[in-house]
Design an enzyme around this catalytic site. Structure first.
Site, PDB file in Angstrom:
ATOM      1  N   ARG A  55       2.552   3.189 -78.887  1.00  0.00           N
ATOM      2  CA  ARG A  55       1.956   3.788 -80.087  1.00  0.00           C
ATOM      3  C   ARG A  55       2.764   4.968 -80.596  1.00  0.00           C
ATOM      4  NH1 ARG A  55      -1.428   1.690 -76.690  1.00  0.00           N
ATOM      5  NH2 ARG A  55      -1.429   3.593 -75.466  1.00  0.00           N
ATOM      6  N   GLU A  92      -1.566   8.605 -64.362  1.00  0.00           N
ATOM      7  CA  GLU A  92      -2.854   8.839 -63.727  1.00  0.00           C
ATOM      8  C   GLU A  92      -3.341   7.598 -63.007  1.00  0.00           C
ATOM      9  OE1 GLU A  92      -3.674   8.136 -68.173  1.00  0.00           O
ATOM     10  OE2 GLU A  92      -2.138   9.068 -66.960  1.00  0.00           O
TER      11      GLU A  92
END
Length: 167
Positions: A55, A92
């Site tokens: 993105r 993460e």
């Protein structure tokens, strides 16, 4: 912008609340506002815009076009056909490697790094390190959304970071 951010639970793995900003990109008015707002604080300070896959590509291309600068793609490993610089980092929810072509930027080019979301900061830290490895000067990083609870900004201490919204 709140209505244009979809929250997807358990993606890409259980326990992750994924923030999907693709609805912003399909809304012409919102996309124009985001492009202008994410680049405005850095106006005149960069020669190229680096977009982090995927993105970030959309943001970087639009900002580069709007500002008359070049655009560089920061890709996932194995996607670029010529000699690359690589930088591995922790996510993460796993590990990843980013790459850029070795010949895409002249030495000393001033680069603005863009991505959609700042979470733990690992992706942006790696992108900045990668660009500096290539001899560029990173003038800052811009993101649309920052996940404040994940402390990603801390990992970018000493860098100029501009966020449009923190949740």
């Amino acid at each position: 912008m709140d209505r244009l951010c979809a929250v997807v639970p358990d993606f890409p793995s259980p326990g992750i609340m994924f923030r999907d900003l693709t609805p912003v990109f399909s809304d012409a008015e919102a996309f124009r506002a985001v492009v202008d707002a994410v680049s405005e604080p850095f106006a005149g300070s960069f020669d190229a815009v680096a977009g982090v896959e995927a993105r970030g590509f959309l943001l970087a291309a639009a900002v580069a076009y709007a500002t008359g600068t070049g655009v560089v793609t920061v890709r996932k490993a194995g996607k670029l056909p010529r000699a690359v610089y690589s930088e591995s980092y922790d996510l993460e929810y796993g590990q990843a490697t980013l790459e850029i072509h070795q010949a895409d930027l002249p030495e000393g080019a001033r680069v603005l790094v863009l991505d959609d979301v700042l979470a733990t900061g690992g992706t942006l830290v790696a992108a900045c390190a990668l660009l500096e490895k290539a001899g560029a000067v990173v003038v800052g990083a811009g993101v649309v959304l920052e996940l404040g609870g994940l402390e990603g900004r801390t990992s970018l201490a000493g860098r100029r970071v501009h966020t449009l919204k923190t949740v």
